[in-house]
Design an enzyme around this catalytic site. Structure first.
Site, PDB file in Angstrom:
ATOM      1  N   TRP A   1       0.505  -5.782 -12.862  1.00  0.00           N
ATOM      2  CA  TRP A   1      -0.152  -6.322 -14.062  1.00  0.00           C
ATOM      3  C   TRP A   1      -0.865  -5.243 -14.880  1.00  0.00           C
ATOM      4  CZ3 TRP A   1      -1.977  -6.901  -9.107  1.00  0.00           C
ATOM      5  CH2 TRP A   1      -3.266  -6.446  -8.855  1.00  0.00           C
TER       6      TRP A   1
ATOM      7  N   GLU B   1       0.831  -1.219   0.000  1.00  0.00           N
ATOM      8  CA  GLU B   1       0.000   0.000   0.000  1.00  0.00           C
ATOM      9  C   GLU B   1       0.860   1.262   0.000  1.00  0.00           C
ATOM     10  OE1 GLU B   1      -2.971  -0.396  -0.737  1.00  0.00           O
ATOM     11  OE2 GLU B   1      -3.329  -2.468  -0.156  1.00  0.00           O
TER      12      GLU B   1
ATOM     13  N   THR C   1       9.549  -3.803 -15.509  1.00  0.00           N
ATOM     14  CA  THR C   1       8.708  -4.906 -15.049  1.00  0.00           C
ATOM     15  C   THR C   1       8.072  -5.556 -16.281  1.00  0.00           C
ATOM     16  OG1 THR C   1       6.878  -3.360 -14.747  1.00  0.00           O
ATOM     17  CG2 THR C   1       8.214  -3.861 -12.808  1.00  0.00           C
TER      18      THR C   1
ATOM     19  N   ASP D   1       2.207 -12.858   1.462  1.00  0.00           N
ATOM     20  CA  ASP D   1       3.325 -12.075   2.026  1.00  0.00           C
ATOM     21  C   ASP D   1       4.665 -12.795   1.853  1.00  0.00           C
ATOM     22  OD1 ASP D   1       1.459 -10.210   2.808  1.00  0.00           O
ATOM     23  OD2 ASP D   1       2.062 -10.190   4.920  1.00  0.00           O
TER      24      ASP D   1
ATOM     25  N   GLN E   1       2.522  -8.179 -17.885  1.00  0.00           N
ATOM     26  CA  GLN E   1       1.922  -9.315 -17.171  1.00  0.00           C
ATOM     27  C   GLN E   1       0.413  -9.287 -17.338  1.00  0.00           C
ATOM     28  OE1 GLN E   1       3.345  -9.750 -13.072  1.00  0.00           O
ATOM     29  NE2 GLN E   1       1.280 -10.181 -12.354  1.00  0.00           N
TER      30      GLN E   1
ATOM     31  N   ASP F   1       1.918  -0.719 -15.943  1.00  0.00           N
ATOM     32  CA  ASP F   1       2.184  -0.164 -14.614  1.00  0.00           C
ATOM     33  C   ASP F   1       3.046   1.093 -14.711  1.00  0.00           C
ATOM     34  OD1 ASP F   1       4.600  -1.260 -15.278  1.00  0.00           O
ATOM     35  OD2 ASP F   1       4.811  -2.502 -13.482  1.00  0.00           O
TER      36      ASP F   1
ATOM     37  N   VAL G   1       5.980   1.403 -15.698  1.00  0.00           N
ATOM     38  CA  VAL G   1       7.366   1.108 -15.322  1.00  0.00           C
ATOM     39  C   VAL G   1       7.937   0.226 -16.429  1.00  0.00           C
ATOM     40  CG1 VAL G   1       8.806  -0.148 -13.661  1.00  0.00           C
ATOM     41  CG2 VAL G   1       6.940   1.304 -12.838  1.00  0.00           C
TER      42      VAL G   1
HETATM   43  N1  ARG Z   1      -5.136  -3.997  -1.671  1.00  0.00           N
HETATM   44  C1  ARG Z   1      -4.759  -5.388  -1.679  1.00  0.00           C
HETATM   45  C2  ARG Z   1      -5.924  -6.204  -1.157  1.00  0.00           C
HETATM   46  O1  ARG Z   1      -6.657  -5.746  -0.305  1.00  0.00           O
HETATM   47  C3  ARG Z   1      -3.544  -5.626  -0.826  1.00  0.00           C
HETATM   48  C4  ARG Z   1      -2.750  -6.793  -1.241  1.00  0.00           C
HETATM   49  C5  ARG Z   1      -1.590  -7.021  -0.308  1.00  0.00           C
HETATM   50  N2  ARG Z   1      -0.969  -8.304  -0.534  1.00  0.00           N
HETATM   51  C6  ARG Z   1      -0.300  -8.970   0.409  1.00  0.00           C
HETATM   52  N3  ARG Z   1       0.304 -10.097   0.140  1.00  0.00           N
HETATM   53  N4  ARG Z   1      -0.248  -8.537   1.636  1.00  0.00           N
HETATM   54  O2  ARG Z   1      -6.126  -7.329  -1.572  1.00  0.00           O
HETATM   55 ZN    ZN Z   2      -2.865  -2.694  -4.492  1.00  0.00          ZN
HETATM   56 CA    CA Z   3       5.351  -3.002 -17.002  1.00  0.00          CA
END
Ligand code: ARG
Ligand code: ZN
Ligand code: CA
Length: 254
Positions: free
Chosen positions: A175, A164, A191, A227, A194, A186, A188
């Site tokens: 993506w 975030e 990357t 994560d 995707q 994106d 960028v």
């Molecule tokens: N805005 C995304 C959601 O709510 C956050 C994703 C974060 N991903 C993570 N592996 N912590 O799904």
């Molecule tokens: Zn996000």
């Molecule tokens: Ca890209």
């Protein structure tokens, strides 16, 4: 900017049930993660697949809980309130006292983080640069905040905040936010193009949009994997975040 930017953080803990009133220790564990992920000192950095290693970069941003409040008084950088709201959503109600939350501190000087109950499977959401100051910052589900206490697998390594804050520094999803098509970007260059978001713990390589042989950079913080499966920003993403710190967020940090 040159060198490393230190960003003062205020954490607004908005809780309904006692367990959601996350501890100072859980908050410290989140700051620690950010300081590793944004300096590429994260312990899983060496899990980066060899073809992407040359692109993995130090974002040169660090974070500390604010020590001075907007009125000049000393603070530990943590605000707390109990609320009657059992679960917030992405409508920003958590960002105002009047709607059951806590008001933002001045966005030109602080990164505002809110930790609260969220509904609908939402882990967090962010405001991109250029929006209203009163709602600027990042909202994180309390059980996806930090690495201890109420943090729950598979979102218990503090990477929701890393992701975030990437948005807060103007990064888009890797993506390109075009569903599963290959036309989104994106903004960028380094990357790989995707198709759609990756989830869980993908096996390398995962090829889409003719991006073989190395495929998607799914281990990037701006994908949607678990994560434990995300551990890098690319050089191009770092340039974009630093451009944000030189531009719309030039007042933040030292
Ligand atoms: N805005 C995304 C959601 O709510 C956050 C994703 C974060 N991903 C993570 N592996 N912590 O799904
Ligand atoms: Zn996000
Ligand atoms: Ca890209």
């Amino acid at each position: 900017r040159e060198g490393v930017t230190l960003v003062p953080v205020v954490v607004h803990v908005v809780w309904n049930t006692e367990d959601q009133n996350i501890s100072d220790e859980q908050i410290a564990s989140q700051i620690d993660v950010l300081n590793r992920d944004f300096r590429r000192t994260n312990p899983d950095a060496d899990s980066t697949p060899a073809p992407f290693l040359p692109l993995a970069s130090d974002a040169r941003v660090t974070f500390e809980l604010a020590r001075t409040a907007p009125d000049g008084s000393a603070t530990n950088g943590i605000q707390r309130r109990q609320t009657s709201v059992t679960s917030f959503d992405s409508d920003d109600a958590v960002k105002a006292e009047a709607t059951g939350g806590l008001d933002a501190w001045p966005a030109e000087n602080y990164l505002n983080l809110w930790a609260c109950p969220l509904g609908g499977g939402l882990l967090g959401y962010a405001q991109f640069p250029g929006g209203p100051a009163e709602t600027d910052g990042v909202v994180i589900l309390q059980s996806a905040f930090g690495t201890t206490g109420t943090a729950a697998a598979p979102f218990d390594l503090g990477r929701t905040a890393t992701h975030e804050i990437g948005h807060w520094l103007n990064l888009n999803h890797i993506w390109g936010d075009d569903g599963t098509g290959c036309s989104g970007t994106d903004n960028v260059d380094d990357t790989p193009n995707q198709a759609g978001p990756n989830t869980g713990k993908p096996a390398f390589p995962h090829v889409s949009c003719n991006n073989g042989p190395d495929g998607d950079m799914f281990m990037n913080y701006m994908d949607y994997v678990d994560d434990a499966a995300m551990f890098m920003f690319s050089t191009g993403q770092v340039a974009r975040m630093q451009a944000c710190l030189d531009g719309p967020r030039s007042s933040i940090g030292t």
